[in-house]
Design an enzyme around this catalytic site. Structure first.
Site, PDB file in Angstrom:
ATOM      1  N   LYS A  45       0.859  -1.185   0.000  1.00  0.00           N
ATOM      2  CA  LYS A  45       0.000   0.000   0.000  1.00  0.00           C
ATOM      3  C   LYS A  45       0.897   1.237   0.000  1.00  0.00           C
ATOM      4  CE  LYS A  45      -3.456   2.859   0.499  1.00  0.00           C
ATOM      5  NZ  LYS A  45      -4.318   3.165  -0.671  1.00  0.00           N
ATOM      6  N   CYS A 131      -2.512   9.664  -6.634  1.00  0.00           N
ATOM      7  CA  CYS A 131      -3.617   9.410  -5.701  1.00  0.00           C
ATOM      8  C   CYS A 131      -4.726  10.442  -5.919  1.00  0.00           C
ATOM      9  CB  CYS A 131      -3.169   9.458  -4.247  1.00  0.00           C
ATOM     10  SG  CYS A 131      -4.604   9.248  -3.167  1.00  0.00           S
TER      11      CYS A 131
END
Ligand code: RRO
Length: 311
Positions: A45, A131
């Site tokens: 992650k 992101c």
């Protein structure tokens, strides 16, 4: 004998399929599950310097055609993932891995990458420039000037193998401009694509996720054509030393085949992995092998990038 083995930079992988960052990679337990599956590798992650709780729930929802998420970069902080990939690197029989990172500011990104540079980690790093879900923070890679500056600064001190995770682009001029920037740097790979940012899914009269009034990144079927276009656009434009990782809308061996045909050297599973679990790696690998065998292809090199056009 059909092989789905591949290479990124100097790293060899027994299989070209792995998880996409964000799926099955928050904890050591999830990463270990991917490691012990048919996947060729795992990516962690995306880590920030400090741990983050992320956005309020519900923040991920599966739909018939894919998924929408606004996780907001929840993660356990750099040290958690860096310690784990170093531990794994020293384990006999371990696969090569990818450490995903980004700072909450350019300064934090440099602090993080300097820590990785100084560490014992010798594996691949993926800098996440895409992101879509941190309120008030635009996707870095949609700002070409900032992207260029960050990469210039990074490569002034970072000497280990580095790639970048890109958002989808939607205009030929943007493919040209982005590729011209990436070609200036010794990147090992670009990963196309992150989720399509800021979609909106509605059920009855209400949004399905809580953050940002329901706006979130799309994955799955919605994004495969966009992902394939980005993989192929960058395959055609980037220096051959910069390899492509294909991500977006892969749920069958046929989808993985198409990503490779467009130029991908590695293919990542996101939404399908979230929906189906790590069994997906074996199923999709077998489906890909069947297609390769039917076509007489023995290795990925036999068809990578060899997409046919209509004259
Ligand atoms: O955590 C997220 O909300 C997230 C990230 Br960092 C990303 O890169 N892509 C995405 O769809 N969600």
């Amino acid at each position: 004998m059909v092989s789905t083995a591949t290479r990124i930079g100097d790293f060899q992988f027994d299989n070209c399929l792995m998880n996409a960052a964000g799926v099955f990679c928050m904890t050591r337990e999830e990463l270990a599950q991917v490691e012990s599956s048919a996947a060729g590798s795992f990516v962690t992650k995306t880590a920030t310097l400090e741990a983050r709780a992320g956005n309020p729930e519900p923040r991920y929802v599966n739909t018939d055609l894919g998924s929408i998420n606004s996780m907001g970069l929840p993660n356990k902080g750099l040290d958690y993932y860096l310690d784990y990939v170093i531990e794994e690197q020293n384990r006999i029989g371990s696969k090569p891995h990818v450490l995903s990172l980004v700072g909450m500011s350019p300064d934090e990104t440099h602090t993080i990458l300097k820590k990785v540079q100084a560490s014992d980690y010798q594996g691949l790093v993926e800098l996440n420039l895409s992101c879509p879900n941190v309120p008030g923070k635009p996707q870095i890679a949609y700002d070409f000037e900032t992207t260029d500056t960050i990469l210039k600064e990074v490569f002034s001190y970072y000497t280990k193998p580095l790639g970048i995770k890109l958002p989808p682009y939607f205009d030929i001029v943007h493919f040209d401009q982005a590729a011209a920037i990436f070609n200036k740097y010794p990147l090992v790979f670009v990963n196309c694509v992150n989720s399509i940012g800021n979609g909106l899914v509605i059920e009855d009269e209400t949004v399905v996720i809580k953050p940002k009034n329901g706006f979130g990144g799309l994955g799955g079927d919605y994004i495969k054509p966009t992902a394939l276009a980005n993989v192929h656009a960058f395959y055609k434009r980037l220096n051959p030393s910069i390899q492509i990782i294909g991500t977006g809308g892969v749920k069958t061996g046929r989808d993985a085949f198409e990503h490779i045909l467009c130029g991908a050297s590695m293919v990542q599973l996101g939404t399908v992995l979230q929906k189906e679990g790590t069994e997906a790696f074996e199923r999709i690998t077998k489906e890909l092998q069947t297609i390769m065998a039917e076509k007489g292809y023995e290795t990925l090199d036999d068809f990578r990038g060899k997409l046919h056009y209509i004259d």
